[in-house]
Design a protein around this motif. Structure first.
Motif, PDB file in Angstrom:
ATOM      1  N   HIS A 145       8.345  51.124  98.088  1.00  0.00           N
ATOM      2  CA  HIS A 145       6.902  51.362  97.980  1.00  0.00           C
ATOM      3  C   HIS A 145       6.133  50.062  97.821  1.00  0.00           C
ATOM      4  O   HIS A 145       6.598  49.123  97.178  1.00  0.00           O
ATOM      5  CB  HIS A 145       6.610  52.314  96.821  1.00  0.00           C
ATOM      6  N   CYS A 146       4.961  50.045  98.425  1.00  0.00           N
ATOM      7  CA  CYS A 146       4.110  48.855  98.451  1.00  0.00           C
ATOM      8  C   CYS A 146       2.931  49.071  97.509  1.00  0.00           C
ATOM      9  O   CYS A 146       2.412  50.181  97.401  1.00  0.00           O
ATOM     10  CB  CYS A 146       3.625  48.650  99.892  1.00  0.00           C
ATOM     11  N   TYR A 147       2.514  48.004  96.819  1.00  0.00           N
ATOM     12  CA  TYR A 147       1.408  48.136  95.868  1.00  0.00           C
ATOM     13  C   TYR A 147       0.061  48.284  96.566  1.00  0.00           C
ATOM     14  O   TYR A 147      -0.910  48.733  95.982  1.00  0.00           O
ATOM     15  CB  TYR A 147       1.384  46.931  94.917  1.00  0.00           C
ATOM     16  N   ASP A 150      -3.681  50.584 100.925  1.00  0.00           N
ATOM     17  CA  ASP A 150      -3.980  50.870 102.329  1.00  0.00           C
ATOM     18  C   ASP A 150      -2.758  50.678 103.232  1.00  0.00           C
ATOM     19  O   ASP A 150      -2.843  50.840 104.447  1.00  0.00           O
ATOM     20  CB  ASP A 150      -5.138  50.010 102.830  1.00  0.00           C
ATOM     21  N   CYS A 151      -1.610  50.308 102.657  1.00  0.00           N
ATOM     22  CA  CYS A 151      -0.384  50.132 103.454  1.00  0.00           C
ATOM     23  C   CYS A 151       0.318  51.480 103.587  1.00  0.00           C
ATOM     24  O   CYS A 151       0.351  52.269 102.633  1.00  0.00           O
ATOM     25  CB  CYS A 151       0.543  49.129 102.764  1.00  0.00           C
ATOM     26  N   VAL A 152       0.912  51.708 104.728  1.00  0.00           N
ATOM     27  CA  VAL A 152       1.574  52.993 104.967  1.00  0.00           C
ATOM     28  C   VAL A 152       2.758  53.200 104.011  1.00  0.00           C
ATOM     29  O   VAL A 152       3.180  54.342 103.787  1.00  0.00           O
ATOM     30  CB  VAL A 152       2.000  53.097 106.457  1.00  0.00           C
ATOM     31  N   PHE A 169       1.705  49.074 108.724  1.00  0.00           N
ATOM     32  CA  PHE A 169       2.248  48.330 107.588  1.00  0.00           C
ATOM     33  C   PHE A 169       1.328  47.167 107.239  1.00  0.00           C
ATOM     34  O   PHE A 169       0.671  46.603 108.114  1.00  0.00           O
ATOM     35  CB  PHE A 169       3.620  47.754 107.957  1.00  0.00           C
ATOM     36  N   CYS A 170       1.298  46.788 105.970  1.00  0.00           N
ATOM     37  CA  CYS A 170       0.616  45.553 105.581  1.00  0.00           C
ATOM     38  C   CYS A 170       1.473  44.385 106.132  1.00  0.00           C
ATOM     39  O   CYS A 170       2.633  44.602 106.523  1.00  0.00           O
ATOM     40  CB  CYS A 170       0.467  45.468 104.065  1.00  0.00           C
ATOM     41  N   PRO A 171       0.926  43.158 106.177  1.00  0.00           N
ATOM     42  CA  PRO A 171       1.688  42.050 106.770  1.00  0.00           C
ATOM     43  C   PRO A 171       3.067  41.846 106.119  1.00  0.00           C
ATOM     44  O   PRO A 171       4.053  41.581 106.807  1.00  0.00           O
ATOM     45  CB  PRO A 171       0.782  40.840 106.543  1.00  0.00           C
ATOM     46  N   ARG A 172       3.145  42.016 104.784  1.00  0.00           N
ATOM     47  CA  ARG A 172       4.437  41.801 104.121  1.00  0.00           C
ATOM     48  C   ARG A 172       5.451  42.872 104.533  1.00  0.00           C
ATOM     49  O   ARG A 172       6.594  42.566 104.885  1.00  0.00           O
ATOM     50  CB  ARG A 172       4.250  41.817 102.593  1.00  0.00           C
ATOM     51  N   CYS A 173       5.038  44.133 104.505  1.00  0.00           N
ATOM     52  CA  CYS A 173       5.960  45.209 104.903  1.00  0.00           C
ATOM     53  C   CYS A 173       6.311  45.081 106.379  1.00  0.00           C
ATOM     54  O   CYS A 173       7.472  45.287 106.764  1.00  0.00           O
ATOM     55  CB  CYS A 173       5.345  46.581 104.608  1.00  0.00           C
ATOM     56  N   ARG A 174       5.329  44.737 107.189  1.00  0.00           N
ATOM     57  CA  ARG A 174       5.593  44.566 108.629  1.00  0.00           C
ATOM     58  C   ARG A 174       6.700  43.536 108.849  1.00  0.00           C
ATOM     59  O   ARG A 174       7.569  43.711 109.701  1.00  0.00           O
ATOM     60  CB  ARG A 174       4.280  44.154 109.316  1.00  0.00           C
TER      61      ARG A 174
HETATM   62 ZN   LIG Z   1       2.914  47.102 102.406  1.00  0.00          ZN
END
Ligand SMILES: [Zn+2]
Ligand SMILES: [Zn+2]
Length: 183
Positions: A145-147, A150-152, A169-174
């Motif tokens: 899970h991402c903090y 707005d990230c999926v 995805f946010c840039p980090r998750c991407r």
């Molecule tokens: Zn993310």
């Protein structure tokens, strides 16, 4: 339930509208570039996953069933049902997945606006379905899970949280999503 060589397979369990499956397949294809996405023929919800006391299906039991029966011997598999899902400790879940594993499940039931007393909206229902599918498959690719709200990959404990997310995805998750088949 063959996966036709795809490395991401969408498995409808029960009667699932073709149009929503097509939308989900397109959203998943956009989210996981380079991965071959296929929709397999529909299967049935296994009997052993019912939580009769709650009138819901147990998502953890469904994942165990898919794993035990090796429904998808290679790649990632997302089972999609229209029955409400719960776990031993949660009264409902939108979906569940093995982090870094092969199997994920999601329900369309709570993604429909009319379940919340809102007017029907196919666009909103489809949008939520795509996000939920990407989120659960993201877990199978090892993402947690991402903090970022707005990230999926942000956790959804309410439909409002789902609606705040973007499909992507946010840039980090991407950066953590594998670009080529890895199973
Ligand atoms: Zn993310
Ligand atoms: Zn999650």
């Amino acid at each position: 339930m063959a996966n036709d060589g795809a490395d991401i397979t969408l498995l409808p369990l029960g009667v699932i509208e073709r149009r929503v499956l097509a939308h989900v397949a397109a959203a998943v294809t956009r989210a996981f570039p380079g991965h071959l996405v296929a929709v397999s023929p529909a299967g049935r919800l296994p009997r052993g996953i019912w939580n009769t006391a709650r009138g819901q299906c147990d998502s953890t039991r469904l994942i165990r069933y898919l794993d035990r029966h090796q429904v998808c011997p290679a790649g990632k598999l997302l089972a999609i049902c229209d029955t409400d899902l719960c776990t031993q400790i949660l009264t409902f879940v939108f979906g569940e997945a093995e982090v870094g594993g092969c199997y994920a499940v999601m329900s369309l039931h709570r993604l429909r606006p009319e379940v919340y007393g809102m007017p029907r909206s196919e666009a909103l229902f489809f949008d939520r379905s795509g996000k939920e599918a990407i989120h659960e498959l993201g877990h199978t690719f090892g993402l947690r899970h991402c903090y970022r709200y707005d990230c999926v990959m942000h956790s959804s404990d309410s439909i409002e949280a789902t609606d705040l997310k973007r499909e992507g995805f946010c840039p980090r998750c991407r950066s953590l999503v594998p670009r080529a088949p890895n199973c």
